[in-house]
Design a protein around this motif. Structure first.
Motif, mmCIF file in Angstrom:
data_model
loop_
_atom_site.group_PDB
_atom_site.id
_atom_site.type_symbol
_atom_site.label_atom_id
_atom_site.label_comp_id
_atom_site.label_asym_id
_atom_site.label_seq_id
_atom_site.Cartn_x
_atom_site.Cartn_y
_atom_site.Cartn_z
ATOM 1 N N MET A 1 0.841 -1.186 0.000
ATOM 2 C CA MET A 1 0.000 0.000 0.000
ATOM 3 C C MET A 1 0.882 1.243 0.000
ATOM 4 O O MET A 1 2.042 1.204 0.423
ATOM 5 C CB MET A 1 -0.931 0.004 1.224
ATOM 6 C CG MET A 1 -1.842 -1.201 1.296
ATOM 7 S SD MET A 1 -2.774 -1.283 2.850
ATOM 8 C CE MET A 1 -4.024 -0.052 2.552
ATOM 9 N N GLU B 1 0.365 7.042 1.962
ATOM 10 C CA GLU B 1 -0.883 7.667 2.412
ATOM 11 C C GLU B 1 -1.928 6.622 2.805
ATOM 12 O O GLU B 1 -2.648 6.795 3.788
ATOM 13 C CB GLU B 1 -1.429 8.594 1.329
ATOM 14 C CG GLU B 1 -2.614 9.412 1.796
ATOM 15 C CD GLU B 1 -2.652 10.791 1.164
ATOM 16 O OE1 GLU B 1 -3.688 11.119 0.586
ATOM 17 O OE2 GLU B 1 -1.658 11.538 1.260
ATOM 18 N N GLU B 2 -1.996 5.533 2.068
ATOM 19 C CA GLU B 2 -2.942 4.471 2.423
ATOM 20 C C GLU B 2 -2.577 3.856 3.770
ATOM 21 O O GLU B 2 -3.462 3.508 4.561
ATOM 22 C CB GLU B 2 -2.958 3.397 1.334
ATOM 23 C CG GLU B 2 -3.654 3.842 0.053
ATOM 24 C CD GLU B 2 -3.426 2.890 -1.108
ATOM 25 O OE1 GLU B 2 -4.242 2.930 -2.051
ATOM 26 O OE2 GLU B 2 -2.443 2.121 -1.079
ATOM 27 N N GLU C 1 -3.845 6.189 6.367
ATOM 28 C CA GLU C 1 -5.309 6.115 6.461
ATOM 29 C C GLU C 1 -5.756 4.857 7.201
ATOM 30 O O GLU C 1 -6.775 4.864 7.899
ATOM 31 C CB GLU C 1 -5.920 6.182 5.059
ATOM 32 C CG GLU C 1 -5.774 7.564 4.421
ATOM 33 C CD GLU C 1 -6.201 7.607 2.962
ATOM 34 O OE1 GLU C 1 -6.500 6.531 2.402
ATOM 35 O OE2 GLU C 1 -6.227 8.709 2.404
#
Length: 233
Positions: free
Chosen positions: A92, A95-96, A99
């Motif tokens: 990933m 940023e993922e 999150e």
């Protein structure tokens, strides 16, 4: 003590690894657990998160007994944990990953994410890059950032500088000091004992699952026996 494990005794089903040790940290403080290999340092931290069964002892958070809370419930209560290895989702993006740290939140977490980008500017630059393509030090920043996305009151770090260069280690310690300034309680296990005690408000030296020394970081650094036995003289 804001977060405390008292008289922790237990292990993973066989012989006890922890034998009555006590560790804790106040808000806005850095507490460091050091000691030889096999001393039970990481096990003590996992006990604080509820990842092993205690035969004796209790864990409290802000005066509340959380000994019987699941790890998930402890995270929801305000404890964040960064394991030493396998601590990012390699497939990933940066940023993922961040999150994913907000999975329990129902509010707008973008402000927190931007604060983490301010703390770790390289992550903003590499926000769309896969975490698996990052250097070891950058992965650690992602892991710490993801933990901070939960807005924890206690941040637990297991060997945050393992395998990184001295320059990256110094940078990570600088960021840890910045996190402390926000009022977060930081409890960490660290192999670089001298450097860690240098930034610690409180230090615990564990040997075979027991407290050998407990004092301020400064006092432990000055203790001749600690220096000789655990800091290389």
């Amino acid at each position: 003590m804001f977060c405390m494990g008292e008289n922790l005794t237990g292990g993973y089903g066989g012989a006890d690894i922890l034998k009555g040790c006590t560790i804790g940290v106040e808000q806005g403080e850095i507490a460091v657990i050091v000691g030889p290999n096999g001393a039970g340092k990481s096990t003590a931290m996992k006990a604080m998160l509820g990842m092993l069964d205690l035969r004796e002892g209790q864990v409290t958070l802000d005066g509340k007994d959380i000994t019987n809370f699941s790890p998930q419930a402890r995270i929801a209560a305000g404890i964040a944990f960064v394991p030493q290895t396998s601590n990012v989702f390699t497939g990933m993006s940066v940023e993922e990953n961040l999150e994913m740290g907000a999975f329990l939140r129902e509010d707008d977490f973008t402000v927190t994410r931007d604060e983490i980008y301010d703390l770790f500017p390289i992550l903003r630059e590499k926000r769309n890059q896969l975490a698996g393509e990052l250097s070891g030090g950058q992965r650690q920043q992602v892991a710490v950032g993801r933990a901070l996305m939960t807005q924890p009151s206690v941040l637990m770090l297991d060997e945050p500088t393992a395998g990184v260069s001295p320059i990256v280690m110094d940078e990570l310690f600088d960021r840890i000091l910045e996190i402390r300034e926000t009022g977060v309680a930081i409890l960490m296990v660290e192999q670089n004992a001298r450097q860690a005690l240098n930034i610690a408000d409180r230090g615990y030296v564990l040997v075979t699952g027991e407290n050998r020394f407990t004092d301020t970081g400064e006092a432990l650094l000055a203790n001749p026996e600690v220096r000789k036995s655990f800091l290389g003289g």
